[in-house]
Design an enzyme around this catalytic site. Structure first.
Site, mmCIF file in Angstrom:
data_model
loop_
_atom_site.group_PDB
_atom_site.id
_atom_site.type_symbol
_atom_site.label_atom_id
_atom_site.label_comp_id
_atom_site.label_asym_id
_atom_site.label_seq_id
_atom_site.Cartn_x
_atom_site.Cartn_y
_atom_site.Cartn_z
ATOM 1 N N GLY A 41 -0.594 4.433 5.482
ATOM 2 C CA GLY A 41 -0.980 3.839 4.190
ATOM 3 C C GLY A 41 -2.480 3.738 4.043
ATOM 4 O O GLY A 41 -3.002 2.730 3.547
ATOM 5 N N ALA A 42 -3.181 4.812 4.445
ATOM 6 C CA ALA A 42 -4.647 4.723 4.529
ATOM 7 C C ALA A 42 -5.368 5.442 3.387
ATOM 8 O O ALA A 42 -6.557 5.713 3.480
ATOM 9 C CB ALA A 42 -5.113 5.262 5.884
ATOM 10 N N ARG A 100 -5.905 4.206 0.486
ATOM 11 C CA ARG A 100 -6.685 3.242 -0.303
ATOM 12 C C ARG A 100 -6.619 1.871 0.393
ATOM 13 O O ARG A 100 -5.964 1.716 1.428
ATOM 14 C CB ARG A 100 -6.152 3.145 -1.728
ATOM 15 N N VAL A 122 6.685 6.396 5.596
ATOM 16 C CA VAL A 122 6.953 5.771 6.905
ATOM 17 C C VAL A 122 8.354 5.168 6.992
ATOM 18 O O VAL A 122 8.840 4.873 8.082
ATOM 19 C CB VAL A 122 5.893 4.697 7.269
ATOM 20 N N ASN A 174 -0.058 0.119 8.885
ATOM 21 C CA ASN A 174 -0.652 -0.617 7.762
ATOM 22 C C ASN A 174 0.102 -0.430 6.441
ATOM 23 O O ASN A 174 0.015 -1.287 5.561
ATOM 24 C CB ASN A 174 -2.107 -0.143 7.609
ATOM 25 N N SER A 191 0.747 -10.549 7.757
ATOM 26 C CA SER A 191 0.165 -11.266 6.609
ATOM 27 C C SER A 191 0.275 -12.750 6.929
ATOM 28 O O SER A 191 1.138 -13.155 7.715
ATOM 29 C CB SER A 191 0.968 -10.959 5.346
ATOM 30 N N TYR A 241 9.115 -10.285 1.028
ATOM 31 C CA TYR A 241 7.817 -9.935 1.645
ATOM 32 C C TYR A 241 7.574 -10.797 2.888
ATOM 33 O O TYR A 241 7.191 -10.288 3.947
ATOM 34 C CB TYR A 241 6.700 -10.125 0.613
ATOM 35 N N LYS A 282 7.151 -9.477 6.758
ATOM 36 C CA LYS A 282 5.920 -9.714 7.529
ATOM 37 C C LYS A 282 6.201 -10.581 8.761
ATOM 38 O O LYS A 282 5.611 -10.381 9.822
ATOM 39 C CB LYS A 282 4.851 -10.352 6.634
ATOM 40 N N ILE A 319 -6.819 -10.482 0.172
ATOM 41 C CA ILE A 319 -7.935 -9.533 0.229
ATOM 42 C C ILE A 319 -7.947 -8.720 -1.067
ATOM 43 O O ILE A 319 -6.885 -8.308 -1.563
ATOM 44 C CB ILE A 319 -7.785 -8.565 1.430
HETATM 45 N N1 LIG Z 1 -4.371 -7.100 0.188
HETATM 46 C C1 LIG Z 1 -3.928 -8.231 0.719
HETATM 47 O O1 LIG Z 1 -4.257 -9.350 0.273
HETATM 48 C C2 LIG Z 1 -3.007 -8.208 1.911
HETATM 49 C C3 LIG Z 1 -2.761 -9.416 2.570
HETATM 50 C C4 LIG Z 1 -1.926 -9.424 3.676
HETATM 51 C C5 LIG Z 1 -1.358 -8.258 4.127
HETATM 52 N N2 LIG Z 1 -1.591 -7.095 3.452
HETATM 53 C C6 LIG Z 1 -0.953 -5.891 3.979
HETATM 54 O O2 LIG Z 1 -1.942 -4.921 4.273
HETATM 55 C C7 LIG Z 1 -1.395 -3.604 4.102
HETATM 56 C C8 LIG Z 1 -2.286 -2.811 3.165
HETATM 57 O O3 LIG Z 1 -2.352 -3.507 1.923
HETATM 58 P P1 LIG Z 1 -3.370 -3.112 0.767
HETATM 59 O O4 LIG Z 1 -3.742 -4.380 0.109
HETATM 60 O O5 LIG Z 1 -4.393 -2.200 1.263
HETATM 61 O O6 LIG Z 1 -2.345 -2.353 -0.217
HETATM 62 P P2 LIG Z 1 -2.562 -1.104 -1.172
HETATM 63 O O7 LIG Z 1 -1.402 -1.135 -2.112
HETATM 64 O O8 LIG Z 1 -3.922 -1.094 -1.742
HETATM 65 O O9 LIG Z 1 -2.417 0.155 -0.181
HETATM 66 C C9 LIG Z 1 -1.206 0.429 0.463
HETATM 67 C C10 LIG Z 1 -1.144 1.924 0.765
HETATM 68 O O10 LIG Z 1 0.104 2.152 1.464
HETATM 69 C C11 LIG Z 1 0.692 3.323 0.938
HETATM 70 N N3 LIG Z 1 2.139 3.271 1.146
HETATM 71 C C12 LIG Z 1 3.026 2.461 0.534
HETATM 72 N N4 LIG Z 1 4.272 2.729 0.954
HETATM 73 C C13 LIG Z 1 4.154 3.727 1.865
HETATM 74 C C14 LIG Z 1 5.105 4.435 2.640
HETATM 75 N N5 LIG Z 1 6.416 4.166 2.555
HETATM 76 N N6 LIG Z 1 4.648 5.393 3.485
HETATM 77 C C15 LIG Z 1 3.330 5.682 3.567
HETATM 78 N N7 LIG Z 1 2.399 5.060 2.827
HETATM 79 C C16 LIG Z 1 2.806 4.083 1.988
HETATM 80 C C17 LIG Z 1 0.322 3.316 -0.538
HETATM 81 O O11 LIG Z 1 0.440 4.618 -1.122
HETATM 82 C C18 LIG Z 1 -1.113 2.802 -0.497
HETATM 83 O O12 LIG Z 1 -2.052 3.848 -0.378
HETATM 84 C C19 LIG Z 1 0.031 -3.814 3.606
HETATM 85 O O13 LIG Z 1 0.913 -3.774 4.708
HETATM 86 C C20 LIG Z 1 0.000 -5.199 3.016
HETATM 87 O O14 LIG Z 1 1.264 -5.802 2.991
HETATM 88 C C21 LIG Z 1 -2.411 -7.032 2.360
#
Ligand SMILES: NC(=O)c1ccc[n+]([C@@H]2O[C@H](COP(=O)([O-])OP(=O)(O)OC[C@H]3O[C@@H](n4cnc5c(N)ncnc54)[C@H](O)[C@@H]3O)[C@@H](O)[C@H]2O)c1
Length: 271
Positions: free
Chosen positions: A13-14, A16, A59, A85, A165, A178, A182, A211
């Protein structure tokens, strides 16, 4: 300082958000990075920027994950670091779900008592949440361990980092799926850390607070409320998490396993 010199990492998930920033900081720290995502065009853009390689794969699909790791095995690189991620909020493309969630944040408990959000959670939504987060983390970890332990592998600086999270240990109205996913990832982290410690493969989790990424941007309406509840007085930046990942993957964390590091501005003070 090249804290990850001569290592190879796969970050799921890298394309973005947090994953993209972790990829950037890993590359600057000396790692070669495989950039996984569902969105191959965006993954390619990130990979090009950091001289890495993009790998498209869902994934949550066990056989696609195996094929992705076979592709890595077919290169001349040995995998040292996996960052699980990839994730979803569960509200992607569903404004109704987002609005209902915002309502639960803005109203008092009595409204939720009249109509608990679990009543609107479908089997499909629940399953998808577990598929991406829990199954994805399991499938990728299992394949990574196969590579990290194959004959000839040195386990040199091997480590797995799982994205949890604060929601993994903190409940919230509208968050049963969710938070469960987590929470499961945090429990998985501790068990796998036990299993892999004899092999000197470390397994840790990061439990971010709120974030600023595309995932939480739809909830901008409640950002002032979140900032007010955060002792450090702001929403987090992607680097707040990326540097935590660099630390956990680096030699500086060589005595750290089975831990959850939670950069959250003090929103939640114990994991
Ligand atoms: N942003 C926050 O506040 C926050 C807080 C706690 C945890 N998280 C966790 O951090 C991680 C990243 O979050 P983010 O904020 O960067 O989210 P985001 O939505 O900006 O990015 C997530 C990325 O994962 C990819 N993705 C989604 N499903 C997928 C799959 N099945 N296979 C491969 N790629 C996939 C998406 O295409 C996207 O590029 C997540 O696990 C999220 O739950 C985020």
């Amino acid at each position: 300082m090249e804290r990850l010199k001569d290592t190879t990492a796969l970050i799921t998930g890298a394309a973005r958000g947090l994953g993209a920033q972790i990829a950037q900081r890993f590359a600057e720290s000396g790692a070669f990075v495989f950039v996984n995502d569902l969105n191959i065009d965006a993954a390619n853009d990130i990979a090009k920027k950091i001289n890495g390689k993009a790998l498209a794969c869902d994934v949550a699909d066990s056989s696609a994950v195996r094929a992705m790791f076979n592709e890595i095995a077919g290169t001349d690189r040995s995998l040292n670091i996996l960052v699980n991620n990839a994730g979803i909020s569960g509200m992607e493309g569903d404004d109704g779900a987002r609005d209902r969630y915002l309502e639960t944040m803005e109203t008092d408990d009595s409204d939720s008592a009249n109509h608990p959000p679990i009543l609107d959670l479908s089997d499909k939504q629940w399953q998808k949440m577990l598929d991406v987060h829990m199954n994805g983390t399991f499938y990728c970890s299992r394949e990574a361990v196969r590579l990290m332990t194959k004959p000839g592998s040195t386990n040199y600086r091997s480590s797995i980092i799982n994205m949890g999270s604060i929601m993994g240990t903190f409940g919230r109205d509208g968050g049963t799926a969710y938070c469960s996913a987590k929470g499961g990832i945090l429990a998985f982290t501790r068990s796998l850390a036990h299993e892999l410690a004899p092999l000197n493969i470390r397994v840790n989790a990061i439990a971010p607070g709120f974030i600023d990424t595309d995932m939480v941007r739809p909830f901008e309406a409640i950002h002032p409320q979140l900032k007010a509840q955060t002792p450090l007085g702001r929403i987090g930046e992607t680097d707040d998490i990326a540097w935590a990942a660099v630390y956990l993957a680096s030699e500086e964390a060589k005595f750290v396993t089975g831990q959850t590091l939670s950069p959250n501005g003090g929103f939640y003070m114990s994991q």
